[in-house]
Each structure stands twice: as structure tokens, then as C-alpha cells.
Write a protein that holds these residues in place. Structure first.
Motif, PDB file in Angstrom:
ATOM      1  N   GLU A  89      36.253  49.468  42.144  1.00  0.00           N
ATOM      2  CA  GLU A  89      36.013  49.379  43.581  1.00  0.00           C
ATOM      3  C   GLU A  89      35.997  47.926  44.050  1.00  0.00           C
ATOM      4  OE1 GLU A  89      36.100  51.907  45.655  1.00  0.00           O
ATOM      5  OE2 GLU A  89      36.574  53.073  43.847  1.00  0.00           O
ATOM      6  N   GLN A  90      35.436  47.034  43.244  1.00  0.00           N
ATOM      7  CA  GLN A  90      35.421  45.623  43.615  1.00  0.00           C
ATOM      8  C   GLN A  90      36.835  45.076  43.752  1.00  0.00           C
ATOM      9  OE1 GLN A  90      32.720  42.795  41.730  1.00  0.00           O
ATOM     10  NE2 GLN A  90      31.621  44.496  40.750  1.00  0.00           N
ATOM     11  N   VAL A  91      37.683  45.432  42.801  1.00  0.00           N
ATOM     12  CA  VAL A  91      39.062  44.933  42.809  1.00  0.00           C
ATOM     13  C   VAL A  91      39.829  45.513  43.990  1.00  0.00           C
ATOM     14  CG1 VAL A  91      41.239  44.910  41.549  1.00  0.00           C
ATOM     15  CG2 VAL A  91      39.078  44.529  40.330  1.00  0.00           C
ATOM     16  N   LYS A  92      39.695  46.809  44.206  1.00  0.00           N
ATOM     17  CA  LYS A  92      40.408  47.473  45.316  1.00  0.00           C
ATOM     18  C   LYS A  92      40.004  46.900  46.663  1.00  0.00           C
ATOM     19  CE  LYS A  92      40.509  51.979  45.133  1.00  0.00           C
ATOM     20  NZ  LYS A  92      40.043  53.371  44.865  1.00  0.00           N
ATOM     21  N   GLU A  93      38.738  46.513  46.773  1.00  0.00           N
ATOM     22  CA  GLU A  93      38.229  45.995  48.034  1.00  0.00           C
ATOM     23  C   GLU A  93      38.737  44.594  48.336  1.00  0.00           C
ATOM     24  OE1 GLU A  93      33.877  44.656  49.825  1.00  0.00           O
ATOM     25  OE2 GLU A  93      33.970  46.191  48.253  1.00  0.00           O
ATOM     26  N   LYS A  94      38.977  43.791  47.300  1.00  0.00           N
ATOM     27  CA  LYS A  94      39.235  42.366  47.516  1.00  0.00           C
ATOM     28  C   LYS A  94      40.675  41.926  47.242  1.00  0.00           C
ATOM     29  CE  LYS A  94      34.440  41.218  46.368  1.00  0.00           C
ATOM     30  NZ  LYS A  94      33.537  40.508  45.433  1.00  0.00           N
ATOM     31  N   LEU A  95      41.437  42.704  46.441  1.00  0.00           N
ATOM     32  CA  LEU A  95      42.768  42.250  46.032  1.00  0.00           C
ATOM     33  C   LEU A  95      43.844  43.256  46.405  1.00  0.00           C
ATOM     34  CD1 LEU A  95      42.008  40.881  42.432  1.00  0.00           C
ATOM     35  CD2 LEU A  95      41.991  39.624  44.592  1.00  0.00           C
ATOM     36  N   SER A  96      45.080  42.759  46.444  1.00  0.00           N
ATOM     37  CA  SER A  96      46.234  43.599  46.736  1.00  0.00           C
ATOM     38  C   SER A  96      47.132  43.679  45.510  1.00  0.00           C
ATOM     39  CB  SER A  96      47.033  43.025  47.910  1.00  0.00           C
ATOM     40  OG  SER A  96      46.232  42.955  49.076  1.00  0.00           O
ATOM     41  N   LEU A  97      47.694  44.862  45.280  1.00  0.00           N
ATOM     42  CA  LEU A  97      48.627  45.043  44.173  1.00  0.00           C
ATOM     43  C   LEU A  97      49.893  44.238  44.379  1.00  0.00           C
ATOM     44  CD1 LEU A  97      48.298  48.915  43.790  1.00  0.00           C
ATOM     45  CD2 LEU A  97      47.737  47.261  42.011  1.00  0.00           C
ATOM     46  N   PRO A  98      50.557  43.885  43.235  1.00  0.00           N
ATOM     47  CA  PRO A  98      50.140  44.041  41.831  1.00  0.00           C
ATOM     48  C   PRO A  98      49.202  42.905  41.418  1.00  0.00           C
ATOM     49  CG  PRO A  98      52.311  43.069  41.897  1.00  0.00           C
ATOM     50  CD  PRO A  98      51.917  43.334  43.334  1.00  0.00           C
ATOM     51  N   PHE A  99      48.523  43.076  40.266  1.00  0.00           N
ATOM     52  CA  PHE A  99      47.672  42.014  39.766  1.00  0.00           C
ATOM     53  C   PHE A  99      47.580  42.061  38.242  1.00  0.00           C
ATOM     54  CE2 PHE A  99      44.799  45.492  40.035  1.00  0.00           C
ATOM     55  CZ  PHE A  99      44.691  45.891  41.374  1.00  0.00           C
ATOM     56  N   PHE A 100      47.104  40.947  37.694  1.00  0.00           N
ATOM     57  CA  PHE A 100      46.899  40.826  36.255  1.00  0.00           C
ATOM     58  C   PHE A 100      45.427  41.042  35.936  1.00  0.00           C
ATOM     59  CE2 PHE A 100      50.840  38.182  36.304  1.00  0.00           C
ATOM     60  CZ  PHE A 100      51.555  38.936  35.391  1.00  0.00           C
ATOM     61  N   VAL A 101      45.179  41.765  34.859  1.00  0.00           N
ATOM     62  CA  VAL A 101      43.825  41.989  34.360  1.00  0.00           C
ATOM     63  C   VAL A 101      43.768  41.405  32.954  1.00  0.00           C
ATOM     64  CG1 VAL A 101      42.050  43.699  33.836  1.00  0.00           C
ATOM     65  CG2 VAL A 101      43.672  44.115  35.706  1.00  0.00           C
ATOM     66  N   LYS A 102      42.778  40.542  32.687  1.00  0.00           N
ATOM     67  CA  LYS A 102      42.725  39.888  31.383  1.00  0.00           C
ATOM     68  C   LYS A 102      41.298  39.463  31.050  1.00  0.00           C
ATOM     69  CE  LYS A 102      44.407  35.734  33.765  1.00  0.00           C
ATOM     70  NZ  LYS A 102      45.554  34.786  33.879  1.00  0.00           N
ATOM     71  N   PRO A 103      40.999  39.325  29.769  1.00  0.00           N
ATOM     72  CA  PRO A 103      39.691  38.761  29.397  1.00  0.00           C
ATOM     73  C   PRO A 103      39.541  37.376  30.001  1.00  0.00           C
ATOM     74  CG  PRO A 103      40.794  39.692  27.480  1.00  0.00           C
ATOM     75  CD  PRO A 103      41.807  39.664  28.584  1.00  0.00           C
ATOM     76  N   ASN A 104      38.359  37.076  30.509  1.00  0.00           N
ATOM     77  CA  ASN A 104      38.152  35.783  31.145  1.00  0.00           C
ATOM     78  C   ASN A 104      38.102  34.651  30.134  1.00  0.00           C
ATOM     79  OD1 ASN A 104      37.716  34.135  33.431  1.00  0.00           O
ATOM     80  ND2 ASN A 104      35.537  34.050  32.973  1.00  0.00           N
ATOM     81  N   ALA A 105      37.782  34.952  28.892  1.00  0.00           N
ATOM     82  CA  ALA A 105      37.760  33.953  27.830  1.00  0.00           C
ATOM     83  C   ALA A 105      38.571  34.494  26.667  1.00  0.00           C
ATOM     84  CB  ALA A 105      36.333  33.642  27.392  1.00  0.00           C
ATOM     85  N   GLY A 106      39.785  34.015  26.528  1.00  0.00           N
ATOM     86  CA  GLY A 106      40.648  34.497  25.453  1.00  0.00           C
ATOM     87  C   GLY A 106      41.982  33.802  25.503  1.00  0.00           C
TER      88      GLY A 106
END
Length: 341
Positions: free
Chosen positions: A148-165
């Protein structure tokens, strides 16, 4: 006498396999007349050196020394080629600071900061002409509300990744909302440090990687850029390490203006983050605007023969041996300056 170098490799994550390849390459290129090199493996259960006969010797963690044939060996410098934790996130640097052993990479604070992609972007905001993709940083307690946080603030498409890696492990390009839950779960599962996940809006553009280092004269030198063109959806783990999936063009075909812009911004990034030694900055040049979009910084970049930094060093007209000598000598000079010698 030759300078004694502890060549640090291994690690606590999946990137250990890459670290061993990087350290083997660096070892093969170090000047044997100037340096006495000891590859030191840092693993969760043991820190050790293996000699040419295959005999294993444990590191004394009190002072990071070795005892071989009743002779104690101490080191003049640690050359860190350990990707991921603990060699890239500041933990090893903090230990070396405590025992007084100089090293080639960024310090503990910078290493810890730059391992956290979201925090790094916050520090870099405000640098002239740098652009940052809109993003959402998710913490361990956000699992239930992440989608829900992502849907509310960002528009597709997007990248999802570990923040430390690193090595794009746990990273997914999401093109439909239906893919989001599994992508977030995958990133959390791969997030070894802090259980944080970064979701960023996708920037359409050409992808580049560019190294920078401080030479023995104290000058910042930006290496030629590498353009990354992959047949994959993005530059993921397979694209990085399976031959034939990616074309890497070094030096990249960019204009003088793009070359100057990226070099200036990368120098500003290096200074703003208080970097040391060699680092690598990955970025997009947006197709419509030509804007520089920061992707991430790597403070312990890969050092295989095919890795970006060695490619760029060769394109710069320098041998890897001369380059690594500069990195070592610069670190030793800095250590003497800091100690007041």
C-alpha cells in the motif's frame, strides 16, 4: 623489504564467490617485487591464510597477525577485495581502525552509509545536476503495509531491491501491481542487513558505470565510462555473471558534454561521501532529457579481468599493476599523514 599486504577476500554473503575471483585477479596483478601478499579469507566461522602447500593458518584477531613456523607476520596494509558484509559495510574497516591497520577502501562510516542505498540518496540530494528516482524505503516493520505504501507514492514500473546488498541479488523489475508482493518478499529475504527494502521508480535511459580514485598526487581521477547493454530485463545477477547476456562498451560512446557532466558529478559524489581509494558509480542518462540519474555507489567494486574497473583502467591507458600500486601507495600515504608522520 617488501611491503606486507593482507589481501582481504571471502565474506558472509552470496557475494563471497565473486570476492574470491576478484582477489585472485588482484593478486595476479600486484607487483611481486614491491609487495609480499597474503590472501586472507574472512568467513563467518574462521579467518585464515592458506599457503602454497595448502596448509591453513588462523588469523589472530587480537592484532590481525599470522604465526607461520614460529614467526609472527604483521601487515603494513589491508587491501580489501571483499564484496558485501563485513568488508563493504564498514564492519571490517571499524575493526582495522581499532587495531591501527591501514586499508585501501572507504572508512567505516562511509562504507556503512553507502551500503545503505536509501540513506546514500538522502546525503547526495542537493548536488548540482544530480537526479534521484522517486523511491520508498521500507523497514522490517513495514512488511504488512509495504504494498500500500508503494502504490500510494510511486508509479509503475519500478525496481524492488534490498536496501543493503550487491550484485543485484534479490532485485526485481515490477511492471504490474500483481508482481509487487512477491518482489517485496524476495527483496526482504535477500536483505541481510537491517531488513530494509528500497523501491524506486524506473528511469528510462542508457545505463553506465564509471570508476574514480585518488592518485598518489592527491588528485581525483575519473576513469572512462562503461555503457551496459543487456538482453535481460535489467542488469541483474545473471546479466552480470553469465557470459553473453550483456554487452559492456568501454569507453562508452558519449558526447564530450556527457563525459564532462558525469565526471564532475562523480567527483562531487566522491567528495560528498568522503570516499577513499577506488569506488564505482552507476548511473542512467535519461533518454528524453540527458539528465544524470544516480543509481548507486560501490565502494568495493569487482576486480575480475572482466569487471568494470579493470576494463576502464585499461581504456585509460594504465596497467592494472600500475593502478593497484597507486591505490596501495595512496592508502599508505594517507595513513602516514593521519598518524602525523
Amino acid at each position: 623489504m617488501r611491503t606486507k599486504i593482507a589481501l582481504i577476500t571471502g565474506g558472509y554473503t552470496e557475494e563471497a564467490a565473486v570476492s574470491f575471483k576478484s582477489s585472485a585477479f588482484v593478486h595476479s596483478k600486484l607487483d611481486a617485487e614491491r609487495y609480499e601478499v597474503y590472501p586472507i579469507s574472512i568467513m563467518r566461522d574462521q579467518w585464515f591464510y592458506v599457503n602454497d602447500a595448502g596448509v591453513k593458518f588462523d588469523i589472530n584477531r587480537h592484532d590481525f597477525s599470522l604465526v607461520i613456523d614460529d614467526h609472527q607476520i604483521t601487515f603494513d596494509l589491508a587491501f580489501i577485495v571483499l564484496h558485501g558484509s563485513p568488508g563493504e559495510d564498514g564492519r571490517l574497516q571499524g575493526y582495522f581502525d581499532m587495531i591501527g591497520l591501514p586499508y585501501t577502501s572507504c572508512d567505516a562510516l562511509t562504507s556503512a552509509l553507502t551500503m545503505n542505498k536509501g540513506y546514500t540518496k538522502a546525503v547526495l540530494a542537493g548536488i548540482a545536476d544530480i537526479h534521484l528516482a522517486d523511491s520508498v524505503l521500507l523497514f522490517a516493520g513495514d512488511r504488512k503495509t509495504a504494498t500500500e505504501q508503494v502504490k500510494e507514492k510511486l508509479s509503475l514500473p519500478f525496481f524492488v531491491k534490498p536496501n543493503a546488498g550487491g550484485s543485484s541479488i534479490g532485485m526485481t523489475k515490477v511492471k504490474t501491481i500483481d508482481e509487487l508482493d512477491s518482489a517485496i518478499a524476495k527483496a526482504y529475504d535477500a536483505a541481510h542487513t537491517g531488513q530494509q527494502v528500497l523501491v524506486e521508480e524506473f528511469i528510462e535511459g542508457r545505463e553506465f558505470s564509471r570508476g574514480i580514485f585518488r592518485n598518489t598526487d592527491g588528485d581525483l581521477v575519473v576513469l572512462p565510462a562503461t555503457e551496459v547493454i543487456t538482453t535481460r530485463e535489467f542488469f541483474d545477477y545473471e546479466a552480470k555473471y553469465i557470459p553473453g547476456l550483456t554487452e559492456e562498451i568501454t569507453p562508452a560512446a558519449i558526447t564530450e558534454e556527457q563525459n564532462a557532466l558525469s565526471a564532475r558529478i562523480i567527483k562531487d559524489v566522491y567528495r560528498k561521501l568522503n570516499c577513499r581509494g577506488m569506488v564505482r558509480v552507476d548511473f542512467f542518462l535519461q533518454k528524453e532529457t540527458g539528465r544524470f540519474y544516480f543509481i548507486e555507489i560501490n565502494t568495493t567494486p569487482g576486480q575480475t579481468a572482466q569487471s568494470f574497473i579493470p576494463q576502464q583502467v585499461r581504456a585509460f591507458g594504465m596497467t592494472e599493476t600500475a593502478f593497484y600500486t597507486q591505490i596501495i601507495d595512496s592508502a599508505l600515504q594517507a595513513a602516514k599523514t593521519n598518524s602525523g608522520e
